[in-house]
Write an enzyme that holds these catalytic residues in place. Structure first.
Site, PDB file in Angstrom:
ATOM      1  N   THR A 183      -7.203  37.943 -16.386  1.00 16.82           N
ATOM      2  CA  THR A 183      -6.698  38.380 -15.090  1.00 16.82           C
ATOM      3  C   THR A 183      -7.212  37.548 -13.926  1.00 16.82           C
ATOM      4  OG1 THR A 183      -6.930  40.179 -13.464  1.00 16.82           O
ATOM      5  CG2 THR A 183      -8.551  40.125 -15.210  1.00 16.82           C
ATOM      6  N   GLU A 212      -8.264  38.803 -11.366  1.00 12.66           N
ATOM      7  CA  GLU A 212      -9.446  39.511 -10.843  1.00 12.66           C
ATOM      8  C   GLU A 212     -10.739  38.779 -11.199  1.00 12.66           C
ATOM      9  OE1 GLU A 212     -10.164  42.692  -9.101  1.00 12.66           O
ATOM     10  OE2 GLU A 212      -8.232  42.081  -8.335  1.00 12.66           O
ATOM     11  N   LYS A 268     -13.609  42.112 -18.043  1.00  9.61           N
ATOM     12  CA  LYS A 268     -12.610  41.095 -18.413  1.00  9.61           C
ATOM     13  C   LYS A 268     -13.252  39.707 -18.482  1.00  9.61           C
ATOM     14  CE  LYS A 268      -8.439  43.227 -18.679  1.00  9.61           C
ATOM     15  NZ  LYS A 268      -7.424  43.026 -19.729  1.00  9.61           N
ATOM     16  N   TYR A 299     -14.254  46.383 -13.734  1.00 13.26           N
ATOM     17  CA  TYR A 299     -13.073  45.912 -14.480  1.00 13.26           C
ATOM     18  C   TYR A 299     -13.141  44.402 -14.669  1.00 13.26           C
ATOM     19  CZ  TYR A 299      -8.203  44.352 -15.104  1.00 13.26           C
ATOM     20  OH  TYR A 299      -7.056  43.725 -15.537  1.00 13.26           O
TER      21      TYR A 299
HETATM   22  P1  NAP Z   1      -0.914  49.240 -17.911  1.00 11.99           P
HETATM   23  O1  NAP Z   1       0.500  49.506 -17.553  1.00 11.99           O
HETATM   24  O2  NAP Z   1      -2.002  50.006 -17.239  1.00 11.99           O
HETATM   25  O3  NAP Z   1      -1.044  49.453 -19.515  1.00 11.99           O
HETATM   26  C1  NAP Z   1      -2.289  49.485 -20.142  1.00 11.99           C
HETATM   27  C2  NAP Z   1      -2.088  49.824 -21.595  1.00 11.99           C
HETATM   28  O4  NAP Z   1      -3.378  49.868 -22.248  1.00 11.99           O
HETATM   29  C3  NAP Z   1      -1.435  51.186 -21.853  1.00 11.99           C
HETATM   30  O5  NAP Z   1      -0.572  51.076 -22.950  1.00 11.99           O
HETATM   31  C4  NAP Z   1      -2.628  52.054 -22.203  1.00 11.99           C
HETATM   32  O6  NAP Z   1      -2.291  53.166 -23.003  1.00 11.99           O
HETATM   33  C5  NAP Z   1      -3.447  51.063 -23.007  1.00 11.99           C
HETATM   34  N1  NAP Z   1      -4.852  51.470 -23.184  1.00 11.99           N
HETATM   35  C6  NAP Z   1      -5.689  51.970 -22.242  1.00 11.99           C
HETATM   36  N2  NAP Z   1      -6.868  52.269 -22.789  1.00 11.99           N
HETATM   37  C7  NAP Z   1      -6.781  51.955 -24.122  1.00 11.99           C
HETATM   38  C8  NAP Z   1      -7.653  52.073 -25.233  1.00 11.99           C
HETATM   39  N3  NAP Z   1      -8.875  52.591 -25.100  1.00 11.99           N
HETATM   40  N4  NAP Z   1      -7.223  51.665 -26.443  1.00 11.99           N
HETATM   41  C9  NAP Z   1      -5.965  51.159 -26.601  1.00 11.99           C
HETATM   42  N5  NAP Z   1      -5.086  51.036 -25.587  1.00 11.99           N
HETATM   43  C10 NAP Z   1      -5.485  51.440 -24.366  1.00 11.99           C
HETATM   44  O7  NAP Z   1      -1.261  47.687 -17.726  1.00 11.99           O
HETATM   45  P2  NAP Z   1      -0.287  46.424 -17.605  1.00 11.99           P
HETATM   46  O8  NAP Z   1       0.013  46.217 -16.156  1.00 11.99           O
HETATM   47  O9  NAP Z   1       0.810  46.533 -18.585  1.00 11.99           O
HETATM   48  O10 NAP Z   1      -1.285  45.254 -17.997  1.00 11.99           O
HETATM   49  C11 NAP Z   1      -1.413  44.823 -19.352  1.00 11.99           C
HETATM   50  C12 NAP Z   1      -2.728  44.075 -19.520  1.00 11.99           C
HETATM   51  O11 NAP Z   1      -2.751  42.945 -18.648  1.00 11.99           O
HETATM   52  C13 NAP Z   1      -3.978  44.870 -19.171  1.00 11.99           C
HETATM   53  O12 NAP Z   1      -4.996  44.436 -20.053  1.00 11.99           O
HETATM   54  C14 NAP Z   1      -4.313  44.458 -17.756  1.00 11.99           C
HETATM   55  O13 NAP Z   1      -5.699  44.615 -17.506  1.00 11.99           O
HETATM   56  C15 NAP Z   1      -3.888  43.013 -17.776  1.00 11.99           C
HETATM   57  N6  NAP Z   1      -3.423  42.417 -16.525  1.00 11.99           N
HETATM   58  C16 NAP Z   1      -2.436  43.014 -15.810  1.00 11.99           C
HETATM   59  C17 NAP Z   1      -1.953  42.410 -14.659  1.00 11.99           C
HETATM   60  C18 NAP Z   1      -0.851  43.024 -13.834  1.00 11.99           C
HETATM   61  O14 NAP Z   1      -0.685  42.615 -12.685  1.00 11.99           O
HETATM   62  N7  NAP Z   1      -0.058  43.944 -14.380  1.00 11.99           N
HETATM   63  C19 NAP Z   1      -2.487  41.167 -14.250  1.00 11.99           C
HETATM   64  C20 NAP Z   1      -3.483  40.580 -15.026  1.00 11.99           C
HETATM   65  C21 NAP Z   1      -3.930  41.199 -16.183  1.00 11.99           C
HETATM   66  P3  NAP Z   1      -1.856  54.589 -22.342  1.00 11.99           P
HETATM   67  O15 NAP Z   1      -0.410  54.443 -21.993  1.00 11.99           O
HETATM   68  O16 NAP Z   1      -2.129  55.549 -23.434  1.00 11.99           O
HETATM   69  O17 NAP Z   1      -2.726  54.783 -21.126  1.00 11.99           O
HETATM   70  N1  GDD Z   2      -4.052  50.939  -5.913  1.00  9.62           N
HETATM   71  C1  GDD Z   2      -4.106  50.910  -4.552  1.00  9.62           C
HETATM   72  N2  GDD Z   2      -3.819  52.049  -3.870  1.00  9.62           N
HETATM   73  N3  GDD Z   2      -4.430  49.757  -3.942  1.00  9.62           N
HETATM   74  C2  GDD Z   2      -4.444  49.749  -2.585  1.00  9.62           C
HETATM   75  C3  GDD Z   2      -4.157  50.882  -1.819  1.00  9.62           C
HETATM   76  C4  GDD Z   2      -3.833  52.098  -2.487  1.00  9.62           C
HETATM   77  O1  GDD Z   2      -3.575  53.133  -1.889  1.00  9.62           O
HETATM   78  N4  GDD Z   2      -4.246  50.540  -0.514  1.00  9.62           N
HETATM   79  C5  GDD Z   2      -4.573  49.258  -0.458  1.00  9.62           C
HETATM   80  N5  GDD Z   2      -4.708  48.765  -1.706  1.00  9.62           N
HETATM   81  C6  GDD Z   2      -5.099  47.385  -2.046  1.00  9.62           C
HETATM   82  C7  GDD Z   2      -6.294  47.283  -3.000  1.00  9.62           C
HETATM   83  O2  GDD Z   2      -7.509  47.495  -2.285  1.00  9.62           O
HETATM   84  C8  GDD Z   2      -6.112  45.854  -3.506  1.00  9.62           C
HETATM   85  O3  GDD Z   2      -6.667  44.942  -2.588  1.00  9.62           O
HETATM   86  C9  GDD Z   2      -4.589  45.671  -3.530  1.00  9.62           C
HETATM   87  O4  GDD Z   2      -4.045  46.745  -2.757  1.00  9.62           O
HETATM   88  C10 GDD Z   2      -3.951  45.673  -4.905  1.00  9.62           C
HETATM   89  O5  GDD Z   2      -4.382  46.819  -5.599  1.00  9.62           O
HETATM   90  P1  GDD Z   2      -3.698  47.262  -6.993  1.00  9.62           P
HETATM   91  O6  GDD Z   2      -2.225  47.347  -6.830  1.00  9.62           O
HETATM   92  O7  GDD Z   2      -4.426  48.480  -7.460  1.00  9.62           O
HETATM   93  O8  GDD Z   2      -3.941  46.019  -7.945  1.00  9.62           O
HETATM   94  P2  GDD Z   2      -5.215  45.093  -8.193  1.00  9.62           P
HETATM   95  O9  GDD Z   2      -4.890  43.763  -7.593  1.00  9.62           O
HETATM   96  O10 GDD Z   2      -6.472  45.738  -7.803  1.00  9.62           O
HETATM   97  O11 GDD Z   2      -5.233  44.993  -9.784  1.00  9.62           O
HETATM   98  C11 GDD Z   2      -4.021  44.706 -10.501  1.00  9.62           C
HETATM   99  O12 GDD Z   2      -3.859  43.317 -10.641  1.00  9.62           O
HETATM  100  C12 GDD Z   2      -4.885  42.658 -11.400  1.00  9.62           C
HETATM  101  C13 GDD Z   2      -4.550  41.156 -11.409  1.00  9.62           C
HETATM  102  O13 GDD Z   2      -5.021  40.569 -10.233  1.00  9.62           O
HETATM  103  C14 GDD Z   2      -4.121  45.403 -11.870  1.00  9.62           C
HETATM  104  O14 GDD Z   2      -2.886  45.277 -12.522  1.00  9.62           O
HETATM  105  C15 GDD Z   2      -5.186  44.760 -12.750  1.00  9.62           C
HETATM  106  O15 GDD Z   2      -5.117  45.299 -14.064  1.00  9.62           O
HETATM  107  C16 GDD Z   2      -4.915  43.240 -12.801  1.00  9.62           C
HETATM  108  O16 GDD Z   2      -5.902  42.597 -13.583  1.00  9.62           O
END
Ligand code: NAP
Ligand code: GDD
Length: 350
Positions: A134, A136, A162, A158
């Site tokens: 990620t 992050e 990671k 987190y």
């Molecule tokens: P998400 O929608 O939150 O999905 C997370 C998945 O992980 C869900 O299927 C969840 O299952 C499963 N999970 C949680 N805890 C687990 C455990 N203990 N054992 C097995 N499975 C578990 O996340 P996403 O946005 O699809 O992201 C997919 C991956 O990419 C994650 O690893 C995230 O950290 C990473 N990532 C995401 C982003 C982004 O912007 N979306 C960017 C960079 C990296 P449940 O449905 O049962 O909760």
């Molecule tokens: N969730 C959330 N809720 N975020 C908020 C809010 C709120 O009400 N208000 C402001 N924010 C700001 C957070 O402080 C952060 O700076 C930004 O919005 C994005 O927050 P999220 O959407 O929660 O995503 P993230 O960037 O922290 O994390 C996501 O992206 C990562 C990749 O950069 C997640 O998908 C992570 O799993 C992933 O690794």
């Protein structure tokens, strides 16, 4: 690999990315096996449309109960399924929540990755491993834009978990010759994004506000900036990462960054309203220009103990080596999400 058969094992199959990746892999002719966490209520809404099509899909989609905290379960699944590719998408993926459950986040996101890699090593299976790393990891950024060479500086439990996962992937690749790659993905969103992430929280709330079902949208830091892309394109990038000749680490990003404030403004614009900001800090509000109605306010509970202020990624390496490029613009992404949420709001569907 059995007769050239392509078999994928996907953790996190019920999540945003897991659901899009499953669709892509089935289209490409893979058997797809997903790891499903047991839940007291239904948690398969993102993949039900695939599962219910099982007959059509020729029974190529399988779900297995499992958890990244359970080594014996992962060992058994790897041994039994003999996947040709493993996509480790499972994670406690919410940054703010990781401050509340840091140890659990480390167990799942950090040690969970080790458990998977060790299952591969112990079985001696020739499989490819994708790790959902990620942006992050860059946290308090040391360089703008971030590349694969930018030093990491995690800012949350987190990101620290990671970070361990990232390096254990590199270590198993170098120590045991496992084909293991990190996709360092910047934020990617969609109409399937979880509603507690800021983009979807905004598009859902704005749609409900306009249709008279919600008074206000409460947010935290409006000034942090993210590099937001469209999730279906990013899962295709994951697949490309595992089709490369050598295992390696790649950034997937758009090389564009926007603030949360801009995301709010653009969302309301698509719904035909202009936002006017007033005040500052905790007292800042956003109102509809047309009526003066206050629709956005600050709730300090959404502030994080340590914030990631700015992310912007340079995906040049992925473009050059994988031929991967993002296609959907910031505005187009918001339009896709708003159209979907506004339709649901009109029909009173949650
Ligand atoms: P998400 O929608 O939150 O999905 C997370 C998945 O992980 C869900 O299927 C969840 O299952 C499963 N999970 C949680 N805890 C687990 C455990 N203990 N054992 C097995 N499975 C578990 O996340 P996403 O946005 O699809 O992201 C997919 C991956 O990419 C994650 O690893 C995230 O950290 C990473 N990532 C995401 C982003 C982004 O912007 N979306 C960017 C960079 C990296 P449940 O449905 O049962 O909760
Ligand atoms: N969730 C959330 N809720 N975020 C908020 C809010 C709120 O009400 N208000 C402001 N924010 C700001 C957070 O402080 C952060 O700076 C930004 O919005 C994005 O927050 P999220 O959407 O929660 O995503 P993230 O960037 O922290 O994390 C996501 O992206 C990562 C990749 O950069 C997640 O998908 C992570 O799993 C992933 O690794």
């Amino acid at each position: 690999m059995e007769n050239g058969k392509k078999i994928a094992l996907v953790s996190g199959i019920t999540g945003q990315d897991g659901s899009y990746l499953t669709e892509l892999l089935l289209e490409k002719g893979y058997d797809v096996h997903g790891i499903l966490r047991r839940s007291s209520s239904f948690n398969t809404f993102r993949i039900d449309h695939i599962y219910n099509n099982n007959e059509l899909l020729n029974r190529r989609f399988f779900l297995h109960y499992g958890d990244l905290t359970d080594s014996s379960n992962l060992n058994r699944l790897v041994e039994k399924i003999q996947p040709t590719e493993i996509y480790n998408l499972g994670a406690q993926s919410h940054v703010q929540v990781s401050f509340e459950v840091p140890e659990y986040t480390a167990e799942v996101d950090g040690v969970g990755t080790l458990r998977f890699l060790d299952a591969i090593k112990e079985t001696g299976l020739k499989t490819k491993f994708y790790q959902a790393s990620t942006s992050e990891l860059f946290g308090k950024v040391q360089e703008v834009p971030q590349t694969e060479k930018t030093p990491f500086y995690p800012r949350s439990p987190y990101a620290a978990a990671k970070l361990y996962a990232y390096w254990i992937v590199v270590n198993y690749r170098e120590a045991y010759n496992v084909f293991a790659s990190n996709g360092i993905l910047f934020n990617h969103e969609s109409e399937r994004r979880g509603k507690t992430f800021v983009t979807r929280k905004i598009t859902v709330a704005a749609s409900k506000i306009i249709t008279g079902q919600q008074d206000k949208l409460y947010l935290g830091n409006l000034d942090s900036k993210r590099d937001w892309g469209y999730a279906p394109e990013y899962v295709e990038g994951m697949w490309r990462i595992l089709q490369a000749d050598e295992p390696d680490d790649f950034i997937l990003a758009t090389n564009e960054t926007h603030s949360i404030r801009e995301f709010v403004e653009e969302t309301f614009k698509i719904l035909g309203e202009e936002i006017v900001w007033k005040g500052s800090g905790l007292n800042e509000t956003g109102s509809l220009k047309s009526s003066g109605r206050e629709v956005v306010a600050i709730d300090p509970r959404h502030f994080r103990p340590t914030e990631v202020e700015l992310l912007i990624g340079n995906p040049a390496k992925a473009a050059e080596k994988l031929g991967w490029k993002p296609k959907t613009s910031f505005r187009e992404l918001i339009r896709i999400m708003v159209e979907s949420d506004f339709e649901k709001a009109k029909k009173r569907i949650d």
